[in-house]
Structures are given as structure tokens and as C-alpha cells.
Design a protein around this motif. Structure first.
Motif, PDB file in Angstrom:
ATOM      1  N   LEU A  89       4.587 -10.465  -7.644  1.00 22.62           N
ATOM      2  CA  LEU A  89       4.278  -9.546  -8.610  1.00 22.62           C
ATOM      3  C   LEU A  89       3.038  -9.545  -8.789  1.00 22.62           C
ATOM      4  O   LEU A  89       2.234  -8.374  -8.892  1.00 22.62           O
ATOM      5  CB  LEU A  89       4.974 -10.105  -9.957  1.00 22.62           C
ATOM      6  N   LEU A  90       2.119 -10.767  -8.908  1.00 25.69           N
ATOM      7  CA  LEU A  90       0.770 -10.366  -8.803  1.00 25.69           C
ATOM      8  C   LEU A  90       0.014  -9.585  -7.579  1.00 25.69           C
ATOM      9  O   LEU A  90      -1.012  -9.003  -7.876  1.00 25.69           O
ATOM     10  CB  LEU A  90       0.198 -11.872  -8.981  1.00 25.69           C
ATOM     11  N   VAL A 124       4.517  -1.972 -11.839  1.00 24.76           N
ATOM     12  CA  VAL A 124       5.397  -3.070 -11.660  1.00 24.76           C
ATOM     13  C   VAL A 124       6.531  -3.267 -12.774  1.00 24.76           C
ATOM     14  O   VAL A 124       6.407  -2.760 -14.098  1.00 24.76           O
ATOM     15  CB  VAL A 124       4.785  -4.322 -11.547  1.00 24.76           C
ATOM     16  N   ILE A 125       7.683  -3.567 -12.198  1.00 21.04           N
ATOM     17  CA  ILE A 125       8.923  -3.669 -13.402  1.00 21.04           C
ATOM     18  C   ILE A 125       9.248  -5.186 -13.137  1.00 21.04           C
ATOM     19  O   ILE A 125       9.469  -5.782 -11.638  1.00 21.04           O
ATOM     20  CB  ILE A 125      10.284  -3.076 -13.093  1.00 21.04           C
ATOM     21  N   GLY A 126       9.113  -6.066 -14.113  1.00 19.77           N
ATOM     22  CA  GLY A 126       9.596  -7.535 -14.135  1.00 19.77           C
ATOM     23  C   GLY A 126      10.484  -7.794 -14.989  1.00 19.77           C
ATOM     24  O   GLY A 126      10.909  -6.929 -15.973  1.00 19.77           O
ATOM     25  N   THR A 127      10.942  -9.028 -15.137  1.00 20.18           N
ATOM     26  CA  THR A 127      12.188  -9.618 -16.283  1.00 20.18           C
ATOM     27  C   THR A 127      11.322 -10.285 -17.109  1.00 20.18           C
ATOM     28  O   THR A 127      10.433 -11.050 -16.828  1.00 20.18           O
ATOM     29  CB  THR A 127      13.233 -10.001 -15.482  1.00 20.18           C
ATOM     30  N   ARG A 128      12.043 -10.578 -18.265  1.00 18.92           N
ATOM     31  CA  ARG A 128      11.350 -11.356 -19.349  1.00 18.92           C
ATOM     32  C   ARG A 128      11.912 -13.008 -19.010  1.00 18.92           C
ATOM     33  O   ARG A 128      12.667 -13.622 -19.657  1.00 18.92           O
ATOM     34  CB  ARG A 128      11.899 -11.016 -20.853  1.00 18.92           C
ATOM     35  N   VAL A 129      11.275 -13.472 -18.056  1.00 19.96           N
ATOM     36  CA  VAL A 129      11.253 -14.888 -17.681  1.00 19.96           C
ATOM     37  C   VAL A 129       9.952 -15.605 -17.511  1.00 19.96           C
ATOM     38  O   VAL A 129       8.898 -15.098 -17.806  1.00 19.96           O
ATOM     39  CB  VAL A 129      11.841 -14.736 -16.106  1.00 19.96           C
ATOM     40  N   ASP A 130      10.089 -16.895 -17.625  1.00 26.85           N
ATOM     41  CA  ASP A 130       8.792 -17.759 -17.490  1.00 26.85           C
ATOM     42  C   ASP A 130       7.988 -17.234 -16.440  1.00 26.85           C
ATOM     43  O   ASP A 130       8.248 -16.772 -15.562  1.00 26.85           O
ATOM     44  CB  ASP A 130       9.259 -19.221 -16.989  1.00 26.85           C
ATOM     45  N   SER A 183       0.679  -1.116   0.043  1.00 25.45           N
ATOM     46  CA  SER A 183       0.082   0.050  -0.060  1.00 25.45           C
ATOM     47  C   SER A 183       0.876   1.494  -0.007  1.00 25.45           C
ATOM     48  O   SER A 183       0.422   2.309  -0.613  1.00 25.45           O
ATOM     49  CB  SER A 183      -1.004   0.028   1.158  1.00 25.45           C
ATOM     50  N   ALA A 184       2.130   1.362   0.712  1.00 25.15           N
ATOM     51  CA  ALA A 184       3.023   2.288   0.736  1.00 25.15           C
ATOM     52  C   ALA A 184       3.838   2.580  -0.441  1.00 25.15           C
ATOM     53  O   ALA A 184       4.472   3.559  -0.660  1.00 25.15           O
ATOM     54  CB  ALA A 184       3.856   2.285   1.796  1.00 25.15           C
ATOM     55  N   ALA A 185       3.722   1.620  -1.254  1.00 24.89           N
ATOM     56  CA  ALA A 185       4.659   1.658  -2.539  1.00 24.89           C
ATOM     57  C   ALA A 185       4.064   2.597  -3.702  1.00 24.89           C
ATOM     58  O   ALA A 185       2.956   2.556  -3.890  1.00 24.89           O
ATOM     59  CB  ALA A 185       4.943   0.257  -3.136  1.00 24.89           C
ATOM     60  N   ASP A 186       5.107   2.824  -4.675  1.00 25.48           N
ATOM     61  CA  ASP A 186       4.582   3.646  -5.865  1.00 25.48           C
ATOM     62  C   ASP A 186       5.005   2.693  -7.092  1.00 25.48           C
ATOM     63  O   ASP A 186       4.142   2.588  -7.864  1.00 25.48           O
ATOM     64  CB  ASP A 186       5.271   4.793  -6.025  1.00 25.48           C
ATOM     65  N   VAL A 187       6.025   1.989  -7.001  1.00 23.64           N
ATOM     66  CA  VAL A 187       6.679   1.063  -7.865  1.00 23.64           C
ATOM     67  C   VAL A 187       7.093  -0.176  -7.129  1.00 23.64           C
ATOM     68  O   VAL A 187       7.821  -0.211  -6.275  1.00 23.64           O
ATOM     69  CB  VAL A 187       7.820   1.708  -8.673  1.00 23.64           C
ATOM     70  N   PHE A 188       6.910  -1.338  -7.805  1.00 24.59           N
ATOM     71  CA  PHE A 188       7.000  -2.713  -7.134  1.00 24.59           C
ATOM     72  C   PHE A 188       8.213  -3.328  -8.269  1.00 24.59           C
ATOM     73  O   PHE A 188       7.932  -3.476  -9.608  1.00 24.59           O
ATOM     74  CB  PHE A 188       6.187  -3.672  -7.023  1.00 24.59           C
ATOM     75  N   VAL A 189       9.221  -3.876  -8.007  1.00 21.79           N
ATOM     76  CA  VAL A 189      10.350  -4.288  -8.819  1.00 21.79           C
ATOM     77  C   VAL A 189      10.572  -5.975  -8.450  1.00 21.79           C
ATOM     78  O   VAL A 189      10.827  -6.208  -7.150  1.00 21.79           O
ATOM     79  CB  VAL A 189      11.573  -3.684  -8.891  1.00 21.79           C
TER      80      VAL A 189
END
Length: 385
Positions: free
Chosen positions: A296-297, A306-312, A278-284
Motif C-alpha cells: 500500500l505504501l 488507493v483503497i484499503g481496509t480498516r485493519v491494523d 506506474s501503469a495503475a490508476d487505482v491500487f486495492v
């Protein structure tokens, strides 16, 4: 007439399901198990959770009224505990075993098969990866092949992770059941405590959050490096990293060496994940690999950019520039650029966050996931016990 006779043979007692997990600390697989046991139809199923280490997950299960057992080991294929598991299955009259992950699967399979109990094996991300030493990777593949071939049924948490298994283990077969998120627990419109005030993080800072184990595969050191580079281009950002693991000390040392003490805060494991998000602006989540990342979900469900990587898994959830940003795994420069982009552009953060929440609400619901798994249980024991 035959159907009527089979129906008459049904017994009314509940199906006893042993849900097995590697540890009591909460990670992705453990969060999945908590959601599953919370949403199981208790009029039909009676879950018992076996964990191979103690931890906060056990406390949460007990608060939910779910029975738990502990047989300690921190190793997969630990034959010293196999007979203890067998005694547990016999004593508790278990009907189905559902193993979550390699350590759980490898330490319950022999016992269950020796008693004729069906085993479901959920792959929450493979234990083998391309960056491993070739011998280690080969041994891990052999272990997964042994498990998946002998289980009654395998579950993949994403289609991409299923395909990775098929590419390496030609005989591998599974059904795909995506992870789901508890919409009541991760409600962006809910009321949460002021975590920024608790931790002394100014309200006007763009707060970047990482919640994961401090292990090489989650890349916490790469994130610290990337954030340091981002601060050369933007002001007003803060990084909060929540979790524990074997790279925690190295992370603390890197923060000190880069002079980031006023910009980065490292916290230990916390159970108040919705408050943190709730406190976050961006999740990595800069992982080197994933099955289908629950962290991530959860962030997406809380309407966060959110920022994620190109993985399964991750690449099945995210559309770059639509409901999140994606970078190549291990690329600190690209990760830094993505952080800078979101820190600078509030409108983009808000747009990605709204699409992220919509994605999870429509596709990754914990109740729907549980119904799919219940149907699998019932197919294995179609007429009850």
C-alpha cells in the motif's frame, strides 16, 4: 575518564547482523528487508541474510552485494533446522540476530540464545487472527508469547499492531518503527516501461491493480467478486492482479465463471513492481489484517489512488476520503462501491493520489526507518564489538 577508557576499548570491525526472513519470494516483510539492507550503513554494519526458502529476493540481495544463506524449511518452530542455524551463527561470527516474522523468529531464537547472541524480533503482522479456529488461534498466541518474551527486543511496524499484541499478550512490550519506502525506487516522476502495451491493456481503461500474495488474508477472491459487481455500474475499467499463492487457481476459476476474461488479467509474481504501479490508476489492498502494508505504501509513494481496509497499520496510514478510501474487511459490496466511485471520478483519484504521495514522503521513508533500526542495534551493542 571512564568514558574515554570505554571508547579506547572499541574494536573497529563491523557489527555482523544476521537478518532472517521466512522466504525468498517477495512480500511485505521481504520488501522491508530489502530496503533495510540496502540502506544500512555498510561502514558500521555487515549484514548477512538467512532465508528459509529460495526465491527472487535472494537474487536481488546478491545483485546488491549482500551475502545470503539458505536453510530450507516452510514451517515455524521446525526444530530440525535449529542446530543448522546455530552452526551458521558460530561460523559467521554473528553479533546480532534480527528476525522478521514468526517463521524466522521461531527458527533462530533457540540458537541465538544458546550462544548468548541478542535477538531483535520484528512483528510484521501477527500470526493469530480473529477468523481462525479457536484452537489454532490459541496455539498461535502461545507461539508469539514465547517469541516476544524471549527476544531481547521486539519491534512493531505500527502502533495499532503493537496495541493488538498488548491486548492479547499482556506482557508484550515493543518499540514502534514504521516501515519505510525507498523514494528512489518508487518515484512517481521516474521513467518506466509501458506495461499496458506489454499486457494488451488499453490506455483509456481505468486500471485497478492488486499486488499481493493470493492467500485468504489478502482477499483476492473478494476483490474479483467486488470488481464483477462494479462492472455492472461502470464501463472502461480493467483489473490487473499480480502475485501467486494457494488461492491463485480459485481466482482463475472465479474469473472464468463470472465471464470476466476480457476485464481481468491475472499475472504471476513480478519483480518490476514500480513498472506495474506506474501503469495503475487505482491500487486495492482488501486485507483481513496487516501490520503496516508495504504494498500500500509503495502504491501511495507512486502517487496512486488507493483503497484499503480498516485493519491494523492501514488505518494509521489512510484518512478516508483524504489520502485514500477505506472499507470494512471482507465487505465485497463496500469494496465494489469504492471502486465504482474512483472509476467514475478522475478528479477524486488525482486528489487522493497527491495526498497519498505526500503522506509517504513525510512519514514513511526507508532511510529514516533504517537509521532508527541502526540505533536499536547500537543500543544493544553500545560500544561496538
Amino acid at each position: 575518564m571512564a568514558i574515554k577508557k570505554m571508547a579506547e576499548k572499541r574494536v573497529t570491525r563491523k557489527i555482523r547482523v544476521l537478518e532472517c526472513i521466512r522466504q525468498g519470494r517477495i512480500g511485505g516483510g521481504e520488501s522491508h528487508l530489502l530496503s533495510l539492507t540496502r540502506h544500512l550503513d555498510k561502514t558500521r554494519f555487515e549484514p548477512l541474510v538467512l532465508s528459509f526458502t529460495d526465491g527472487p529476493m535472494i537474487d536481488q540481495l546478491r545483485q546488491m552485494g549482500v551475502e545470503t544463506r539458505l536453510i530450507h524449511t516452510e514451517k515455524p518452530f521446525d526444530i530440525r533446522v535449529w542446530r543448522k542455524v546455530k552452526r551458521l551463527l558460530e561460523t559467521e561470527r554473528i553479533d546480532i540476530v534480527h528476525a522478521h516474522g514468526t517463521r524466522a523468529g521461531s527458527n533462530v531464537l533457540w540458537a541465538a540464545r544458546s550462544l548468548g547472541i541478542p535477538v531483535i524480533y520484528s512483528v510484521h503482522g501477527w500470526s493469530f487472527h480473529r477468523d481462525q479456529h479457536p484452537l489454532v488461534r490459541r496455539l498461535r498466541i502461545m507461539g508469539e508469547q514465547w517469541l516476544t518474551k524471549r527476544s531481547t527486543l521486539n519491534i512493531s511496524v505500527s502502533a495499532s499492531n503493537q496495541q493488538t499484541g498488548k491486548d492479547v499478550i499482556p506482557s508484550f512490550e515493543s518499540v514502534v518503527v514504521n516501515n519505510g519506502i525507498d523514494a528512489k525506487r518508487f518515484d512517481p516522476n521516474g521513467r518506466y516501461k509501458d506495461l499496458r502495451a506489454e499486457l494488451g491493456i488499453a490506455a483509456d481503461k481505468v486500471l485497478v491493480v492488486f499486488i499481493a500474495r493470493f492467500t485468504a488474508h489478502k482477499q483476492p477472491l473478494t476483490l474479483i467478486d467486488a470488481f464483477s459487481k462494479a462492472l455492472e455500474e461502470v464501463d472502461g475499467a480493467h483489473l490487473l492482479m499480480v502475485g501467486d499463492g494457494d488461492e491463485k487457481e480459485a481466482g482463475e476459476q472465479l474469473v472464468q465463471r463470472l465471464g470476466l476474461g476480457h476485464h481481468v488479467r491475472l499475472e504471476g509474481f513480478r519483480q518490476d513492481v514500480p513498472d506495474v504501479l506506474s501503469a495503475a490508476d487505482v491500487f486495492v489492498l482488501p486485507s483481513l489484517w496487516e501490520g503496516l502494508p508495504i504494498g500500500l505504501l509503495e502504491a501511495m509513494a507512486m502517487r496512486k489512488a488507493v483503497i484499503g481496509t480498516r485493519v491494523d497499520g492501514t488505518r494509521e496510514v489512510l484518512q478516508d476520503g483524504v489520502n485514500g478510501l477505506m472499507v470494512e474487511p471482507g465487505d465485497a459490496g463496500a469494496l465494489s462501491a469504492a471502486i465504482v466511485r474512483l472509476v467514475k471520478d478522475k478528479r477524486l483519484r488525482e486528489s487522493l493520489a497527491c495526498k497519498a504521495e505526500e503522506t509517504v514522503r513525510n512519514r514513511f521513508n526507508a532511510a529514516a526507518m533504517t537509521r532508527e533500526i541502526e540505533n536499536i542495534y547500537l543500543k544493544i551493542i553500545p560500544y561496538g564489538i
